[in-house]
Design an enzyme around this catalytic site. Structure first.
Site, PDB file in Angstrom:
ATOM      1  N   HIS A 297       0.869  -1.187   0.000  1.00  0.00           N
ATOM      2  CA  HIS A 297       0.000   0.000   0.000  1.00  0.00           C
ATOM      3  C   HIS A 297       0.901   1.230   0.000  1.00  0.00           C
ATOM      4  CE1 HIS A 297      -2.934   2.959   1.259  1.00  0.00           C
ATOM      5  NE2 HIS A 297      -3.897   2.082   1.119  1.00  0.00           N
ATOM      6  N   GLU A 310      -6.806   5.633   1.717  1.00  0.00           N
ATOM      7  CA  GLU A 310      -6.881   6.144   0.350  1.00  0.00           C
ATOM      8  C   GLU A 310      -7.841   7.339   0.257  1.00  0.00           C
ATOM      9  OE1 GLU A 310      -5.875   3.057  -2.469  1.00  0.00           O
ATOM     10  OE2 GLU A 310      -7.927   3.305  -3.191  1.00  0.00           O
ATOM     11  N   ARG A 313      -6.377  10.888   0.017  1.00  0.00           N
ATOM     12  CA  ARG A 313      -6.055  11.341  -1.349  1.00  0.00           C
ATOM     13  C   ARG A 313      -7.340  11.579  -2.141  1.00  0.00           C
ATOM     14  NH1 ARG A 313      -3.113   6.573  -3.219  1.00  0.00           N
ATOM     15  NH2 ARG A 313      -3.419   5.746  -1.125  1.00  0.00           N
ATOM     16  N   ARG A 334      -2.807   1.109  -6.612  1.00  0.00           N
ATOM     17  CA  ARG A 334      -1.831   1.049  -5.520  1.00  0.00           C
ATOM     18  C   ARG A 334      -0.450   0.603  -5.994  1.00  0.00           C
ATOM     19  NH1 ARG A 334      -5.814  -1.608  -0.892  1.00  0.00           N
ATOM     20  NH2 ARG A 334      -6.937   0.314  -0.519  1.00  0.00           N
ATOM     21  N   HIS A 436       0.581  -5.059   2.613  1.00  0.00           N
ATOM     22  CA  HIS A 436      -0.817  -4.811   2.940  1.00  0.00           C
ATOM     23  C   HIS A 436      -1.716  -6.030   2.786  1.00  0.00           C
ATOM     24  CE1 HIS A 436      -4.274  -2.472   3.778  1.00  0.00           C
ATOM     25  NE2 HIS A 436      -4.756  -2.498   2.557  1.00  0.00           N
ATOM     26  N   HIS A 437      -1.703  -6.676   1.616  1.00  0.00           N
ATOM     27  CA  HIS A 437      -2.742  -7.683   1.354  1.00  0.00           C
ATOM     28  C   HIS A 437      -2.171  -8.840   0.546  1.00  0.00           C
ATOM     29  CE1 HIS A 437      -7.103  -8.634   0.907  1.00  0.00           C
ATOM     30  NE2 HIS A 437      -6.688  -9.258  -0.192  1.00  0.00           N
ATOM     31  N   ARG A 476      -4.943  -5.428  -6.210  1.00  0.00           N
ATOM     32  CA  ARG A 476      -6.302  -5.338  -5.671  1.00  0.00           C
ATOM     33  C   ARG A 476      -6.722  -3.874  -5.614  1.00  0.00           C
ATOM     34  NH1 ARG A 476      -8.537  -4.206  -0.881  1.00  0.00           N
ATOM     35  NH2 ARG A 476      -6.568  -4.184   0.251  1.00  0.00           N
TER      36      ARG A 476
END
Ligand code: ADP
Length: 501
Positions: A297, A310, A313, A334, A436-437, A476
């Protein structure tokens, strides 16, 4: 031009429910009603406790491993389809996993709330943008299933008292389809307590501090799970096991096994995200796909691992480098924003915003109280505070403002969330990418059946949520994780109930 003046994504790390201090933060979780103990635990007799027997006579129709959004939703859906002999296991002392920290919202298309707000959308467009965001490496069948069933999941949650009717935009999506709680706050902190309440209403037992360590097989079929609980090893027999154990972001060794280049990155994940589900599933013969697809991220404050949502932004903030210059479309996906950041001097950026952005994002006051927000009375004062060239920063802000005030075309192609900065206070948070993921994981089909190396279902084994792979491909989109866990979490509960009826 789209504006997101109502962006109020709450950053949960600084709310007392931090990932790094997840255990220390259980007081806050308790206040939110997401602590274990509120739900029923399977009774253990004194005799059993004294014996510490490795065997168990406990038998369930379904054992669900993990109390994130996927596991909790699976339990509710299974129960409501008539499967009542079920149990949910959680190895930590608090519910919710990384779902607690979901900040963006839940992407969904053709929803009742979009219709109410005259937002035109289609499941096909949602699917197309999801596949595009993942550079066409996602599984089109799983993506179509997720998008086609997203509106149904939004209504299902609404029926459970979890209303996500405040709709915004995330990077990589062209339509407002990211559904958040009515007040625009972080979705995780509404979702988890709401789902836990639904389990409690149904008296579905959750066993906290109960760690699944191994799947039990009889021939090809999974027939139970070995757990560690109260310092004892037990076997829970099950006609079906649903793995909803989340990702691997807190397991540095596993992260670097799949992605050596991510050594040393901070993580946004809670400490329970150690990839147990992948190991258990693989040992039971399941196929893992795209395990090297670990999303970083772009806006993570490095000292505290705070994820700057997010929505900051989306609400107007820009990213500037140490020279005071913008360098990329902040609303891009991302992966691209992270890569651009890493190319800047020092491989970091300042997330810069004005008082309007501060006031419109609930999260920012939390970041501020955590001490990560720098402030100046104007652009020059902020430049001095963060050590960037004042003239360069002033020119950057003027050029950015011109997008809104003069209709100028942004040199970096940003078209979303461009909102001119007002005079007065300016703020900045130093950010860089963080783990992050996990986008890869257990291969499933649209019935959430775990598939073996040949693509055949492993009888008795199901998986849902971040532990599965192939939906997001290699990138993602923000808001798609919650859609994934809700659509497939609900689905797996229903599928298992039907299969066992
Ligand atoms: P998802 O978003 O897919 O629902 P989460 O990260 O929100 O995933 O939740 C996964 C949950 O599973 C976490 O609460 C985590 O602590 C729990 N978990 C992970 N491994 C195990 C395990 N071996 N036994 C029990 N619970 C586990």
């Amino acid at each position: 031009m789209t504006t997101n003046m109502n962006e109020q994504e709450m950053q949960t790390r600084t709310s007392g429910v931090t990932r790094r201090s997840f255990l220390a933060g259980v007081g806050a979780l308790g206040a939110l009603g997401v602590l274990g103990g509120l739900s029923g635990c399977a009774p253990q007799t004194q005799e059993e406790a004294a014996q510490g027997s490795p065997e168990s006579n406990e038998s369930y129709d379904a054992v669900i491993v993990g109390t994130g959004g996927a596991g909790l939703s699976a339990a509710i859906a299974a129960y409501d389809k008539g499967l009542t002999n079920i149990v949910v296991l959680e190895k930590m002392s608090a519910y919710g996993g990384n779902t607690n920290f979901s900040s963006s919202g839940m992407n969904a298309s053709e929803t009742i709330f979009q219709a109410d707000q005259n937002i035109e959308d289609s499941n096909d467009l949602f699917a197309q943008e999801t596949l595009d965001g993942g550079h066409n490496t996602g599984d089109p069948e799983l993506v179509a299933f997720m998008c086609d069933n997203s509106a149904g999941a939004i209504e299902w949650l609404d029926d459970l008292g979890i209303t996500l009717d405040n709709i915004t935009l995330t990077g990589g999506m062209s339509v407002h389809r990211c559904h958040r709680p009515t007040d625009g706050s972080a979705v995780g902190l509404t979702l988890v307590p709401g789902l836990v309440a639904a389990l409690n209403n149904r008296n579905i037992p959750i066993r906290m501090d109960c760690e699944a360590t191994e799947l039990v097989k009889d021939g090809d079929a999974v027939t139970g799970v070995v757990v560690k609980e109260d310092n004892k090893t037990k076997t829970l027999n099950a006609r079906a096991v649903i793995l909803a154990t989340g990702g691997l972001g807190a397991n540095q060794e596993m992260v670097t096994k799949y992605r050596p280049d991510l050594a040393g990155y901070v993580t946004t994940n809670q400490p329970g995200a150690t990839g147990d589900g992948y190991v258990m599933a693989e040992n039971a013969g399941a196929q893992l796909v795209q395990m090297d697809q670990i999303q970083i991220h772009p806006t993570v404050e490095q000292d505290t691992s705070t994820l700057v949502a997010e929505g900051v932004r989306g609400g107007g903030a820009i990213l500037v480098n140490s020279e005071g210059n913008r360098f990329f479309d902040e609303m891009s996906t991302r992966d691209k924003v992270s890569a651009a950041e890493l190319e800047q001097p020092g491989s970091f950026a300042w997330c810069v915003f004005d008082q309007q952005v501060y006031d419109n994002n609930k999260a920012i006051a939390k970041y501020d109280s955590a001490g990560i927000v720098k402030q100046g009375a104007d652009t020059a004062a902020l430049a001095q505070e963060i050590g960037v060239d004042a003239e360069a920063l002033a020119a950057t802000v003027a050029a950015y403002n011109a997008i809104t005030t003069d209709g100028a075309t942004d040199e970096f192609g940003r078209t979303e969330g461009c909102i001119a900065f007002a005079d007065g206070n300016m703020y900045a948070i130093k950010v860089a990418p963080g783990i992050h993921h996990a986008m890869g994981g257990i291969r499933i089909n649209v019935k959430n059946e775990a598939l073996d190396e040949n693509g055949n279902p492993i009888p008795g084994l199901y998986a849902a949520g971040e532990v599965t792979g192939g939906i997001h491909g290699n990138n993602r989109i923000g808001g798609n994780a919650v859609c994934d866990i809700e659509v497939f979490g609900k689905n797996v509960g229903e599928v298992v109930a039907e299969a066992l009826s």
